[in-house]
Design a protein around this motif. Structure first.
Motif, short mmCIF file in Angstrom:
data_model
loop_
_atom_site.label_atom_id
_atom_site.label_comp_id
_atom_site.label_asym_id
_atom_site.label_seq_id
_atom_site.Cartn_x
_atom_site.Cartn_y
_atom_site.Cartn_z
N ASN A 1 0.82 -1.21 0.00
CA ASN A 1 0.00 0.00 0.00
C ASN A 1 0.85 1.27 0.00
O ASN A 1 0.33 2.37 0.15
N GLY A 2 2.17 1.11 -0.16
CA GLY A 2 3.04 2.26 -0.31
C GLY A 2 3.54 2.88 0.98
O GLY A 2 4.19 3.92 0.95
N PHE A 3 3.26 2.24 2.15
CA PHE A 3 3.65 2.80 3.43
C PHE A 3 4.42 1.79 4.27
O PHE A 3 4.26 0.58 4.10
N CYS A 4 5.22 2.29 5.20
CA CYS A 4 5.85 1.45 6.21
C CYS A 4 5.85 2.20 7.53
O CYS A 4 5.62 3.42 7.57
N LEU A 5 6.06 1.47 8.62
CA LEU A 5 6.06 2.06 9.95
C LEU A 5 7.48 2.17 10.46
O LEU A 5 8.24 1.20 10.44
N ARG A 6 7.83 3.36 10.94
CA ARG A 6 9.15 3.59 11.52
C ARG A 6 8.98 4.25 12.88
O ARG A 6 7.90 4.74 13.22
N ALA A 7 10.04 4.25 13.66
CA ALA A 7 9.96 4.78 15.02
C ALA A 7 11.19 5.61 15.34
O ALA A 7 12.32 5.18 15.08
N LEU A 8 10.95 6.78 15.90
CA LEU A 8 12.02 7.65 16.39
C LEU A 8 12.12 7.47 17.90
O LEU A 8 11.17 7.76 18.63
N HIS A 9 13.24 6.94 18.37
CA HIS A 9 13.47 6.71 19.80
C HIS A 9 14.30 7.86 20.37
O HIS A 9 15.31 8.25 19.77
N GLU A 10 13.88 8.35 21.52
CA GLU A 10 14.60 9.45 22.16
C GLU A 10 14.92 9.08 23.60
O GLU A 10 14.06 8.61 24.34
N VAL A 11 16.17 9.29 24.00
CA VAL A 11 16.62 9.03 25.36
C VAL A 11 17.12 10.34 25.94
O VAL A 11 18.01 10.99 25.37
N SER A 12 16.53 10.74 27.07
CA SER A 12 16.93 12.00 27.70
C SER A 12 18.31 11.87 28.32
O SER A 12 18.72 10.78 28.74
#
Length: 380
Positions: A158-169
């Motif tokens: 369907n032309g999409f993928c899932l990605r994730a931005l991880h942030e550590v303080s």
């Protein structure tokens, strides 16, 4: 194992609808007001990043002047490239999906590029400064340091993928001392970030998504007729509905072919005016078997953290849709069966946002207004 279908009923509810003139609304988000700490609704439009003005009755009546953004030109932040926005309470920033990059705006309205670049063209995971996006268009955050991103992917059905931005303080000063870290090697005051591609066990990515804090998980739809829940370790649970071929439920083969064509059409950018009606046969003459399915086509999702409700736009056109609500107990109710969101034949796809003081916002189907819905008490 597929979850049992939840109940879905039609309820009589009073919905007060009014419009606010906003030129080219591209994204809506809510952050704490830096001055008084109260909820502040912001809309990204052709004017800039503008607050929505409330009156004494807590109704949104107009847009205020755009915020003065610091570091905008040095960071190459382009308002016209914004596809979505969300407030991340973990980092205290308003995040923007800017196509080939992710930007953040802090409480002083200073913007900076957090990940990606201004060229795009490939998907690449790694430290945020090295990660690359093809077309980051949707955002959802868990408030604990993970922001989910819908990116373009030519390899997906369907032309999409899932990605994730991880942030550590960064570590607090007293933590650094307890670890005997010298001042010359102390942790930087800036957060550490990295981007990864999330495997959801499917050859399709989410076309609509929201983070549901009552279920502590991401909810998303890939083809439109089923709602999925992302569990730990990338396990996906089918929460409600089905994406199996419609013919298995007794609907005509022509309708199934239209559904397949709709999935292929999702590879076009749903932020522009090139979308066409999904499943026209079902929209024109819904069959009894089709009515038994929970969803016709999920267009947009928005979770309300205060109530635990997940609001859903479910329809096949940009002119009429159904407003549904998935409650924390799993029941699915229909608030409005024929919600007019645009002129007849409109092909622009709707977006949905939860705003403070009991408002929902429907936008994207008009280039000059946003629709505000205030849900009242259920009619007797």
């Amino acid at each position: 194992m597929r979850a049992a279908l939840c109940s879905h009923t039609t309820i009589a509810a009073h919905v007060r609808i009014h419009a606010v003139a906003v030129p080219g609304a591209a994204a809506l988000a809510v952050r704490p007001n830096p001055i008084n700490g109260q909820a502040q609704a912001l809309v990204v439009c052709h004017l800039g990043v503008c607050p929505l003005q409330l009156n004494d009755s807590n109704d949104y009546v107009r847009v205020e002047g755009p915020l003065i953004l610091r570091n905008q030109y040095a960071s190459k932040f382009n308002i016209r490239n914004v596809h979505d926005a969300v407030y991340d309470s973990h980092g205290g920033q308003l995040l923007f999906a800017n196509g080939t990059g992710i930007y953040g705006m802090d409480a002083t309205n200073r913007v900076a590029q957090l990940s990606g670049d201004n060229e795009g063209g490939l998907i690449f995971d790694g430290p945020a400064s090295e990660a690359r996006f093809v077309g980051a268009q949707r955002l959802a955050t868990d408030g604990q340091g993970v922001t989910y991103i819908r990116d373009r992917d030519a390899g997906s059905r369907n032309g999409f993928c899932l990605r994730a931005l991880h942030e550590v303080s960064p570590a607090l000063p007293h933590q650094s001392k307890s670890l005997s870290v010298s001042s010359s090697t102390s942790t930087s005051t800036s957060s550490a970030r990295a981007v990864v591609t999330v495997n959801i066990g499917s050859d399709m990515g989410p076309h609509a998504m929201t983070y549901d804090k009552s279920r502590c998980s991401l909810l998303f739809a890939t083809r439109g007729r089923a709602l999925y829940q992302l569990l730990p370790f990338g396990i996906t649970r089918q929460l409600l509905g089905t994406d199996e071929p419609i013919t298995s439920h007794g609907v005509s083969a022509a309708a199934a072919a239209a559904s397949a064509a709709a999935s292929a059409a999702e590879t076009s950018d749903d932020d522009d005016a090139n979308n066409r009606n999904f499943m026209p046969e079902l929209a024109a003459a819904p069959l009894p078997a089709a009515r038994s399915l929970p969803f016709v086509n999920i267009q947009a999702l928005a979770a309300d953290a205060a109530s635990g409700n997940v609001y859903i736009l479910d329809g096949t056109t940009g002119s009429k849709t159904m407003l549904r609500v998935l409650r924390p107990d799993g029941s699915l109710d229909t608030i409005e069966e024929q919600l007019r969101i645009g002129p007849t034949g409109n092909s622009r796809w709707p977006r949905l946002a939860v705003l403070p003081y009991g408002h929902l916002a429907v936008y994207g189907t008009s280039v000059h207004e946003i629709m505000l819905l205030k849900l009242g008490e259920q009619n007797a």
